[in-house]
Design a protein around this motif. Structure first.
Motif, short mmCIF file in Angstrom:
data_model
loop_
_atom_site.label_atom_id
_atom_site.label_comp_id
_atom_site.label_asym_id
_atom_site.label_seq_id
_atom_site.Cartn_x
_atom_site.Cartn_y
_atom_site.Cartn_z
N THR A 60 0.83 -1.20 0.00
CA THR A 60 0.00 0.00 0.00
C THR A 60 0.87 1.25 0.00
O THR A 60 1.84 1.34 0.77
CB THR A 60 -0.89 0.00 1.27
N PRO A 84 12.16 -10.08 2.17
CA PRO A 84 13.58 -9.99 2.51
C PRO A 84 14.40 -9.31 1.41
O PRO A 84 15.36 -8.59 1.70
CB PRO A 84 14.00 -11.46 2.70
N THR A 120 1.47 -3.79 9.68
CA THR A 120 1.65 -2.86 8.57
C THR A 120 0.32 -2.55 7.86
O THR A 120 0.30 -1.73 6.94
CB THR A 120 2.67 -3.38 7.55
N ALA A 123 -0.95 1.01 6.91
CA ALA A 123 -0.52 1.83 5.76
C ALA A 123 -1.65 2.64 5.10
O ALA A 123 -1.48 3.85 4.87
CB ALA A 123 0.20 0.96 4.72
N GLU A 226 -9.46 -4.77 3.54
CA GLU A 226 -8.26 -4.99 2.72
C GLU A 226 -7.43 -6.05 3.45
O GLU A 226 -6.87 -5.76 4.52
CB GLU A 226 -7.46 -3.69 2.58
N ALA A 227 -7.39 -7.27 2.90
CA ALA A 227 -6.66 -8.37 3.55
C ALA A 227 -5.25 -8.44 2.99
O ALA A 227 -5.05 -8.38 1.78
CB ALA A 227 -7.38 -9.68 3.33
N TYR A 228 -4.26 -8.58 3.88
CA TYR A 228 -2.86 -8.59 3.46
C TYR A 228 -2.33 -10.01 3.22
O TYR A 228 -1.20 -10.17 2.81
CB TYR A 228 -1.99 -7.90 4.51
#
Ligand SMILES: Cc1cc2nc3c(=O)[nH]c(=O)nc-3n(C[C@H](O)[C@H](O)[C@H](O)COP(=O)(O)OP(=O)(O)OC[C@H]3O[C@@H](n4cnc5c(N)ncnc54)[C@H](O)[C@@H]3O)c2cc1C
Length: 229
Positions: A60, A84, A120, A123, A226-228
């Motif tokens: 986002t 990473p 997070t 965002a 909003e699913a991450y």
């Protein structure tokens, strides 16, 4: 619901952009800045995808929408395939990104807005605050107080800013508005009955738990998610 684009059917424009800065916000999360392509416009709450062959990951945009660079807040998932790589990025490293997309934007109504984030998932709410949103209630679920990213901005913009800290925190670390426990427990035990506009962003488990709770306790509310993962 719009079908989710895959690398194969995604025809949105792509850009190759260089990293301009990486700043660690806590032990496990960093903010990364990228060059802003010419003509790149987005709405607060929209995201971009990084694309590398078949690999694609969404992040986002934090805004502000008129900032000279693009900014993202990324959690380093130690066994992850992509985060990473972003965390090790050096200034000047180049990545392919898509044009911005998504519908998790601020839709106001007469109802009070309640933003609920984990990690997070904060965002889009940073993007809303950066775009001038004010007067909302915000619950930020984190494990430790060190993960309360963008606290000053959000504290100033929100009517109530409620850090929900699940691991034991020291006295005074979470502030007078802080809550020792998860966001769903705060909503079920402390939040007044009523009809609200809920905006939920973060891990799917939180979204499931809070959506169930809204059905049970806050009927007549609208819910945007909003699913991450
Ligand atoms: C619409 C959308 C917006 C997103 N915006 C952001 C954002 O702004 N910032 C951000 O950090 N992420 C965001 N994500 C998540 C991001 O796209 C990646 O899924 C995440 O960075 C992990 O990618 P990876 O390749 O490193 O790990 P993967 O290789 O995909 O996953 C490795 C393992 O880690 C687990 N995992 C995945 N994500 C997490 C996580 N967040 N915490 C703990 N374990 C996890 C997976 O279940 C898997 O077991 C967003 C996702 C979506 C769908």
């Amino acid at each position: 619901m719009m079908p989710r684009p895959t690398p194969a059917n995604d025809i949105r424009p792509r850009f190759v952009v260089a990293v301009t800065a990486v700043r660690w916000l806590s032990e496990g999360t960093f903010e990364i800045r990228l060059e802003r392509p010419v003509g790149f416009k987005f709405l607060p709450g929209q995201k971009i995808s990084f694309v590398d062959g078949a690999l694609r990951r969404d992040y986002t945009l934090l805004g502000p929408v008129d900032a000279p660079e693009l900014a993202l807040c990324v959690r380093h998932v130690p066994d992850g395939l992509f985060s990473p790589r972003l965390s090790r990025a050096r200034i000047g490293d180049r990545f392919q990104i898509t044009a911005p997309f998504g519908y998790f934007t601020l839709k106001t109504s007469g109802r009070p807005a309640v933003f609920v984030a984990t990690g997070t998932g904060i965002a889009p709410f940073v993007a809303f605050a950066n775009a001038g949103a004010r007067g909302f209630d915000l619950l930020h679920g984190v494990r430790t107080p060190a993960e309360l990213y963008y606290r000053d901005l959000l504290f100033t913009a929100a009517r109530r800013y409620i850090p929900c800290v699940s691991a034991a925190a020291g006295d005074g670390e979470i502030g007078p508005e802080g809550f020792a426990g998860r966001v769903d427990r705060f909503l079920s035990t402390q939040y007044p009955d009523g009809a609200y506009d809920f905006f939920l962003c973060g891990r799917i488990q939180m979204i499931r738990d809070v959506t169930r709770l809204i059905d049970a306790r806050f009927s007549g509310s609208r819910v945007f998610i909003e699913a991450y993962d």
